[in-house]
Design an enzyme around this catalytic site. Structure first.
Site, PDB file in Angstrom:
ATOM      1  N   THR A   1       3.930   2.744   5.761  1.00 39.80           N
ATOM      2  CA  THR A   1       2.501   2.375   5.769  1.00 39.80           C
ATOM      3  C   THR A   1       1.762   3.311   6.703  1.00 39.80           C
ATOM      4  O   THR A   1       2.251   3.596   7.806  1.00 39.80           O
ATOM      5  CB  THR A   1       2.252   0.912   6.191  1.00 39.80           C
TER       6      THR A   1
ATOM      7  N   ASP B   1       1.714   0.025  11.772  1.00 38.94           N
ATOM      8  CA  ASP B   1       1.558  -1.286  12.427  1.00 38.94           C
ATOM      9  C   ASP B   1       2.769  -2.192  12.216  1.00 38.94           C
ATOM     10  O   ASP B   1       2.646  -3.414  12.245  1.00 38.94           O
ATOM     11  CB  ASP B   1       0.278  -1.980  11.922  1.00 38.94           C
TER      12      ASP B   1
ATOM     13  N   ARG C   1      -6.314  -1.899   8.787  1.00 40.38           N
ATOM     14  CA  ARG C   1      -6.830  -3.271   8.799  1.00 40.38           C
ATOM     15  C   ARG C   1      -6.404  -4.056  10.041  1.00 40.38           C
ATOM     16  O   ARG C   1      -7.186  -4.755  10.642  1.00 40.38           O
ATOM     17  CB  ARG C   1      -6.342  -3.992   7.534  1.00 40.38           C
TER      18      ARG C   1
ATOM     19  N   ARG D   1       1.261  -5.339  -5.612  1.00 37.36           N
ATOM     20  CA  ARG D   1       1.463  -6.515  -4.752  1.00 37.36           C
ATOM     21  C   ARG D   1       1.688  -7.683  -5.720  1.00 37.36           C
ATOM     22  O   ARG D   1       0.751  -8.143  -6.351  1.00 37.36           O
ATOM     23  CB  ARG D   1       0.256  -6.748  -3.847  1.00 37.36           C
TER      24      ARG D   1
ATOM     25  N   GLY E   1       0.836  -1.208   0.000  1.00 36.43           N
ATOM     26  CA  GLY E   1       0.000   0.000   0.000  1.00 36.43           C
ATOM     27  C   GLY E   1       0.869   1.257   0.000  1.00 36.43           C
ATOM     28  O   GLY E   1       1.851   1.327   0.739  1.00 36.43           O
TER      29      GLY E   1
ATOM     30  N   ASP F   1       5.151  -5.047   5.939  1.00 36.39           N
ATOM     31  CA  ASP F   1       5.745  -6.358   6.242  1.00 36.39           C
ATOM     32  C   ASP F   1       5.875  -7.276   5.012  1.00 36.39           C
ATOM     33  O   ASP F   1       6.844  -8.023   4.902  1.00 36.39           O
ATOM     34  CB  ASP F   1       5.026  -7.053   7.406  1.00 36.39           C
TER      35      ASP F   1
ATOM     36  N   ASP G   1      -0.667   2.752   8.438  1.00 37.42           N
ATOM     37  CA  ASP G   1      -1.243   2.079   9.604  1.00 37.42           C
ATOM     38  C   ASP G   1      -0.366   2.145  10.862  1.00 37.42           C
ATOM     39  O   ASP G   1      -0.835   1.905  11.956  1.00 37.42           O
ATOM     40  CB  ASP G   1      -1.508   0.609   9.287  1.00 37.42           C
TER      41      ASP G   1
HETATM   42  O1  F6P Z   1      -1.748   0.594   3.694  1.00 37.49           O
HETATM   43  C1  F6P Z   1      -2.404  -0.235   4.645  1.00 37.49           C
HETATM   44  C2  F6P Z   1      -3.813  -0.307   4.293  1.00 37.49           C
HETATM   45  O2  F6P Z   1      -4.153   1.021   4.126  1.00 37.49           O
HETATM   46  C3  F6P Z   1      -4.807  -0.954   5.248  1.00 37.49           C
HETATM   47  O3  F6P Z   1      -5.172  -0.185   6.325  1.00 37.49           O
HETATM   48  C4  F6P Z   1      -5.948  -1.269   4.331  1.00 37.49           C
HETATM   49  O4  F6P Z   1      -6.820  -2.192   4.804  1.00 37.49           O
HETATM   50  C5  F6P Z   1      -5.226  -1.704   3.108  1.00 37.49           C
HETATM   51  O5  F6P Z   1      -4.006  -1.001   3.097  1.00 37.49           O
HETATM   52  C6  F6P Z   1      -5.993  -1.577   1.836  1.00 37.49           C
HETATM   53  O6  F6P Z   1      -5.132  -1.556   0.772  1.00 37.49           O
HETATM   54  P1  F6P Z   1      -5.561  -1.819  -0.735  1.00 37.49           P
HETATM   55  O7  F6P Z   1      -6.940  -1.354  -0.902  1.00 37.49           O
HETATM   56  O8  F6P Z   1      -4.572  -1.048  -1.519  1.00 37.49           O
HETATM   57  O9  F6P Z   1      -5.433  -3.289  -0.923  1.00 37.49           O
END
Ligand code: F6P
Length: 360
Positions: A129, A133, A175, A76, A15, A107, A131
């Site tokens: 990120t 996290d 998430r 990804r 992300g 991660d 988050d």
């Molecule tokens: O970057 C982390 C994050 O924003 C999470 O909080 C979220 O659930 C996820 O990525 C969604 O990413 P994408 O919609 O790009 O798969």
């Protein structure tokens, strides 16, 4: 030093997060400053599996420190998880004479970095990120910007809630972690914050809100982290909560979801500065001959952690350790990891409790 590293690659993966561009700029300029060439790798690991690279000069990263998103794009890449894809990536590094890689992301990005390290390509990770996290670091690039964007949105919601004596339930991206929801909730004076990490007592909160209403409070904000509905196995938990809240309190309640809007936007000063420091540090480590490390921050200082340690620490904190995960760690290391996780949770809990002291 620069003799061994003639050329390095840099990529962003997973992300995107505001500040990734500042990190890309810092990596590029720090390397060029040491006489090392830089190849920008597009679309994360995909740009290695299906070669998409460009030699970067200092000018290629001009004027991006202030921009959100990632100029290298992100992806990804499932192919990279297979041995065949990995070997293609290694071949691309050899064909392009890339002696080491800096990977910016979360991660999943670091798992990829370790895979490259194990196959002979030195790699350093930088945490990016929104988050926040990544357990091994107290800060990951993008968090401050995301929280500030959430604050701006919630402040606007509060204005209209105050006018109409309403409540707004706000679901906030994150998430696996509630940091964005928690800090945005504190900074906007939320009446309640619901995150995965801490048990939530709905009735207690509703009573507290009714008390405040009796005391002439007109506007109410409830922040719910994105991970809560998933953890409860009910995608519509937040919307249903808003309905239930309205029924139980008699306060008209609206619902809004702050999702990818929090991932965009110009990075804040904090994200630009930390990304710049982390980018420079990652280059320093790589050129010193280090590999398989992720840069981080603890107590305001830059640190670096072995990626395998960082990934296991992360699983320990999130309660997702698998059998055998800790086999290669000493008892001392395990005790140290447990103490660190306990402290991180205690810090979160402390903030959470302060938020409730304020919610009257
Ligand atoms: O970057 C982390 C994050 O924003 C999470 O909080 C979220 O659930 C996820 O990525 C969604 O990413 P994408 O919609 O790009 O798969």
């Amino acid at each position: 030093m620069a003799k061994e590293f003639r050329r390095i690659g840099v990529l962003t993966s997973g992300g995107d997060a505001p500040g990734m561009n500042a990190a890309l700029r810092a990596v590029t300029r720090a390397a060029i400053d040491k006489g090392v060439e830089v190849m920008g790798i597009y679309e994360g690991y995909k740009g290695l599996v299906h070669p998409q690279l460009k030699r970067f000069t200092s000018r290629d990263v001009s004027n991006i420190i202030s921009r959100g998103g990632t100029a290298l794009y992100s992806n990804r890449c499932l192919e990279f998880k297979e041995e065949e894809g990995m070997q293609k990536a290694i071949q691309t590094c050899r064909d392009n004479e890339i002696d080491g890689i800096i990977a910016i992301g979360g991660d999943g990005t670091f798992r990829g970095a370790t895979d490259l390290s194990l196959r002979g390509i030195p790699t350093i990770g930088i945490p990016g990120t929104i988050d926040n996290d990544i357990t091994s670091t107290e800060y990951s690039i993008g968090f401050d910007t995301a929280v500030n964007t959430a604050i701006e949105m919630i402040d606007r919601l509060r204005d209209t809630c105050e006018s109409h004596a309403r409540c707004n339930v706000v679901e906030i991206m994150g998430r696996n972690a509630g940091w964005v929801a928690l800090e945005a909730g504190i900074a906007t004076g939320a009446s309640a914050i619901v995150i995965n990490e801490i048990q939530f007592d709905e009735d207690k909160v509703i009573n507290q809100i009714l008390e405040a209403k009796k005391n002439n409070k007109r506007n109410f904000i409830v922040c719910i982290a994105e991970g809560v509905p998933a953890a409860l196995g009910d995608k519509l938990y937040s919307e249903k909560f808003a309905k239930r809240f309205e029924e139980k309190t008699g306060i008209e309640t609206k619902f809004v979801r702050l999702a990818h809007v929090l991932r965009g936007g110009d990075p804040t000063m904090r994200d630009r500065c930390i990304a710049t420091q982390m980018g420079s540090e990652a280059v320093r480590l790589l050129l010193e001959g280090k590999s398989d490390l992720v840069v981080g921050m603890r107590n305001g200082e830059l640190i670096s952690t072995e990626i395998s340690y960082a990934l296991k620490l992360d699983r320990m904190y999130k309660g997702t350790l698998k059998e055998g995960d800790l086999d290669n760690f000493t008892e001392e290391q395990i005790a140290e990891m447990k103490a660190y996780c306990a402290k991180r949770h205690a810090d979160l809990e402390k903030l959470y409790n302060i938020a409730y002291e304020m919610a009257h």
